[in-house]
Motif scaffolding. Sequence first.
Motif, short mmCIF file in Angstrom:
data_model
loop_
_atom_site.label_atom_id
_atom_site.label_comp_id
_atom_site.label_asym_id
_atom_site.label_seq_id
_atom_site.Cartn_x
_atom_site.Cartn_y
_atom_site.Cartn_z
N PRO A 1 -8.18 -1.64 -7.33
CA PRO A 1 -7.14 -1.48 -8.21
C PRO A 1 -6.90 -2.75 -9.04
CG PRO A 1 -6.32 -0.66 -6.01
CD PRO A 1 -7.72 -1.43 -5.89
N ASP B 1 -0.78 2.06 -17.41
CA ASP B 1 -1.96 2.02 -16.84
C ASP B 1 -2.96 1.21 -17.76
OD1 ASP B 1 -1.39 3.10 -14.74
OD2 ASP B 1 -2.35 5.16 -15.16
N GLU C 1 0.98 -11.46 -4.83
CA GLU C 1 1.68 -10.43 -5.76
C GLU C 1 2.98 -10.96 -6.21
OE1 GLU C 1 3.21 -5.65 -5.42
OE2 GLU C 1 3.26 -7.01 -3.54
N LYS D 1 -2.07 -2.54 -17.66
CA LYS D 1 -2.57 -2.89 -16.50
C LYS D 1 -4.39 -3.26 -16.19
CE LYS D 1 0.71 -0.70 -13.36
NZ LYS D 1 0.78 -0.05 -12.26
N HIS E 1 -4.66 -4.50 -9.96
CA HIS E 1 -3.49 -5.72 -9.74
C HIS E 1 -4.36 -6.59 -8.39
CE1 HIS E 1 -2.80 -2.41 -6.74
NE2 HIS E 1 -1.77 -3.48 -6.07
N GLU F 1 1.56 6.52 -3.68
CA GLU F 1 1.29 6.66 -4.90
C GLU F 1 -0.34 6.12 -5.16
OE1 GLU F 1 2.86 5.51 -9.42
OE2 GLU F 1 3.84 4.66 -7.86
N VAL F 2 -0.36 4.95 -4.56
CA VAL F 2 -1.66 4.03 -4.71
C VAL F 2 -2.80 5.22 -4.01
CG1 VAL F 2 -2.88 2.06 -4.08
CG2 VAL F 2 -0.85 1.92 -5.06
N HIS G 1 4.65 -3.64 -12.00
CA HIS G 1 4.81 -2.19 -11.94
C HIS G 1 5.71 -1.70 -13.12
CE1 HIS G 1 3.57 -1.79 -7.66
NE2 HIS G 1 4.16 -2.88 -7.44
N LYS H 1 -3.59 8.37 -6.29
CA LYS H 1 -4.15 7.73 -7.56
C LYS H 1 -5.70 7.56 -6.95
CE LYS H 1 -0.55 6.43 -10.43
NZ LYS H 1 0.09 5.16 -11.27
N GLU H 2 -6.00 6.87 -6.11
CA GLU H 2 -7.35 6.48 -5.66
C GLU H 2 -8.00 7.53 -5.07
OE1 GLU H 2 -8.96 3.21 -6.41
OE2 GLU H 2 -6.98 2.95 -7.43
N VAL I 1 0.74 -1.20 0.03
CA VAL I 1 0.13 -0.12 -0.05
C VAL I 1 1.00 1.09 -0.02
CG1 VAL I 1 -1.71 1.37 1.18
CG2 VAL I 1 -1.64 -1.27 1.35
N THR I 2 0.78 1.92 -1.06
CA THR I 2 1.90 3.05 -1.29
C THR I 2 1.20 4.56 -1.29
OG1 THR I 2 1.82 2.85 -3.56
CG2 THR I 2 3.58 1.31 -2.42
#
Length: 297
Positions: free
Chosen positions: A243, A279, A256, A282, A245, A140-141, A275, A144-145, A137-138
């Motif tokens: 997401p 997008d 993962e 994905k 993934h 960046e995520v 990664h 974006k979310e 869980v980053t």
Amino acid sequence: MNTPTTESLTLQEQGQQLSVLGAFANSEQFQMATQAAEMLASSSMVPDAYKRNPGSCFIAINTALRLRMDPLMVMQNLYVVHGTPSWSGKFAIALIQTCGKFNGIKFEERRDGERLVGMRLVATKKETGEEVRGVWVTEEVADKEGWLKKNGSKWVSIPELMYRYRAAAFFARTECPEVLNGLSVEGEAEDIAGKSQPDIKLPLFKSREISGGDVVDAEKVADSPRQLGDAEVPGKGDVEVPPPHIRLMEALSCTEDQLNKAIAKASGDKVKGWHELNDKQKEKLAANPDKLQPFIG
């Protein structure tokens, strides 16, 4: 040795049936749960959402039976948002710790100086000694979310706690989905719904009254998946879309690491992992998980 029949189940089969069906396993179990729900609904010690609400009490009892837990413990750690129940964050972590599958559960962090920018849950399987790692869980995520941009977001005020709750939820869904019993975890639905999250304290309920004094389901801010086009209808909003993934791992029932290895195999090692995809790639892969199925080891 007696051969079990449809009329006479073995104790093991009865236990399995009870764990799956809970209060609906048989008429006797249903009647006992109904009586217990009436009793709990009249108690002053249950959270407000359950007072004078035998229907919600029955659902909590049924959940407790399926998970083989104390009903009051379930009531204290389960809140309802627009009719959809969610576990409290700390209880989700406890479910992973006590499920009996793992040892040495820990949270692995990524930091940029003092700022926390990523977290995942790591544990060791008891049976094999294999280390399993949850999804990262980053920051960046989260960005974006849109989790960081919502009014009153706890991702801004208490990010470390929210990282832990989300990391635990992701780990449970990929490594031990049965412990959540199909429910979401605190903070997930609030992020999806776009409303501010509640204070994290018990009891996690706030009941509301309707005419006639009947108590309806507790609302803790929006958390439930909602239908497109219903954003202006009270209690409804956008559809929950995990997401890509996460959707892929759920569709392929893989971790993962397994997903990254499958992508590498499928691309002839031209792409090392998830990664490295853009997008569009994905989303295309998430919509066609069968393409990776042959490469899941």
